[in-house]
Design an enzyme around this catalytic site. Structure first.
Site, mmCIF file in Angstrom:
data_model
loop_
_atom_site.group_PDB
_atom_site.id
_atom_site.type_symbol
_atom_site.label_atom_id
_atom_site.label_comp_id
_atom_site.label_asym_id
_atom_site.label_seq_id
_atom_site.Cartn_x
_atom_site.Cartn_y
_atom_site.Cartn_z
ATOM 1 N N ASN A 121 0.819 -1.217 0.000
ATOM 2 C CA ASN A 121 0.000 0.000 0.000
ATOM 3 C C ASN A 121 0.852 1.266 0.000
ATOM 4 O O ASN A 121 1.967 1.248 0.501
ATOM 5 C CB ASN A 121 -0.920 0.005 1.226
ATOM 6 N N HIS A 176 -7.780 1.408 -4.067
ATOM 7 C CA HIS A 176 -7.797 0.554 -2.877
ATOM 8 C C HIS A 176 -7.573 1.493 -1.698
ATOM 9 O O HIS A 176 -6.481 1.624 -1.156
ATOM 10 C CB HIS A 176 -6.697 -0.498 -2.950
#
Length: 305
Positions: A121, A176
């Site tokens: 991430n 996301h």
């Protein structure tokens, strides 16, 4: 010979490794981590497990040169505490950005020419940065993106209607992260459009409440156990199997979008080359606006790299 590599063997990386070994998917597995002691420990633990398995996986550690003939490479490194403390996936950005700068030249030097699946991430931005940094094609490098978020949507909707989550179809799209959204117009339950199924069941649909529960699903896991692992690792392994078997699996992943010039969660077909092609689905005007907003959100943050 099915050969995999994993860079970053924290909670997600080691769960992927365990799945590959215990399911007999990998003939050879390369584990790489900044913490060499951790790499040694995970290698030994996985090797101990193999005395009780029906398959055998050769496990090697800490050698980038071994990536040369790897079929699929997972990038799973991260700094979960940063996200947990702030409630923001982009809090990992500074750490993961620096990590890509470190590992990308080593991947490139190894001669690796397989497929990369990124879980790190912020997934969309890091996947794009990794693709650019390694010089690999946009087909070869993609991220798990909203594949996990879609699974969370399936769980939430299934619970609402007391059905099996496997019987929920549709997509969570976009980043996301916080700007993701569910394309409700395409969601079905037991092959029936969601709106029709809700009417049959005599239930009202509160899209705002459902979407909030979906979006916060990951944070609920974080708060309870300090990290997520099973859901995202399962998504990553399923994508890897689709590449290995040339499955032509259609699912939402983080891949390059030409219109917005960014990586973003959208439906694509996964096969032996990685992203075989992007598969746009029909969206309402409102959903198109949300997709554009999500793309612009990713681009604005990616530009700070």
């Amino acid at each position: 010979m099915r050969k995999f590599g994993i860079i970053g063997i924290g909670h997600v990386g080691v769960t992927i490794a365990y799945t590959l070994v215990t399911k007999g998917i990998a003939d050879e597995l390369i584990l790489i981590d900044n913490n060499e002691g951790k790499a040694i420990a995970e290698q030994l633990d996985l090797e101990d497990a193999q005395a009780r398995l029906d398959t055998t996986t050769q496990i090697k550690i800490q050698d980038y040169s071994e990536l040369k003939d790897v079929d699929i490479l997972f990038l799973t490194a991260g700094k979960i505490d940063a996200a947990k403390e702030t409630g923001n996936r982009w809090a990992e950005f500074e750490f993961t950005n620096a990590m890509v700068k470190e590992v990308a030249p080593k991947i490139k030097k190894s001669g690796f020419d397989g497929v990369v699946i990124d879980t790190t991430n912020p997934c969309d931005a890091i996947t794009q940065y990794l693709q650019k940094s390694t010089g690999l094609s946009q087909q070869q490098v993609f991220g798990t993106g909203t594949f996990l978020d879609t699974a969370r949507m399936q769980r939430v909707v299934a619970k609402q209607f007391n059905v099996n989550s496997k019987n929920i179809a549709g997509y969570t799209l976009g980043e996301h992260g916080d700007s993701q959204f569910v394309a409700w117009s395409g969601v079905t339950v037991n092959s029936h459009p969601l709106v029709e199924f809700a009417k049959q069941q005599g239930k009202d649909l509160d899209y705002t409440a459902l979407e909030e529960e979906i979006r916060k699903g990951g944070w609920s896991v974080y708060q309870g156990k300090g990290y997520t692992s099973y859901g995202i690792a399962t998504c990553a392994v399923k994508l890897a199997e689709a590449v290995l078997s040339n499955a032509q699996l259609e699912c939402p992943v983080s891949c390059y979008d030409k219109e917005f010039d960014t990586y973003i969660g959208q439906p694509a077909v996964i096969g032996k080359n990685g992203i075989e092609y992007v598969n746009p689905v029909a969206l309402t005007d409102d959903e198109k606006a949300k997709f554009k907003n999500s793309a612009e959100t990713i681009k604005s943050k990616f530009s700070t790299m």
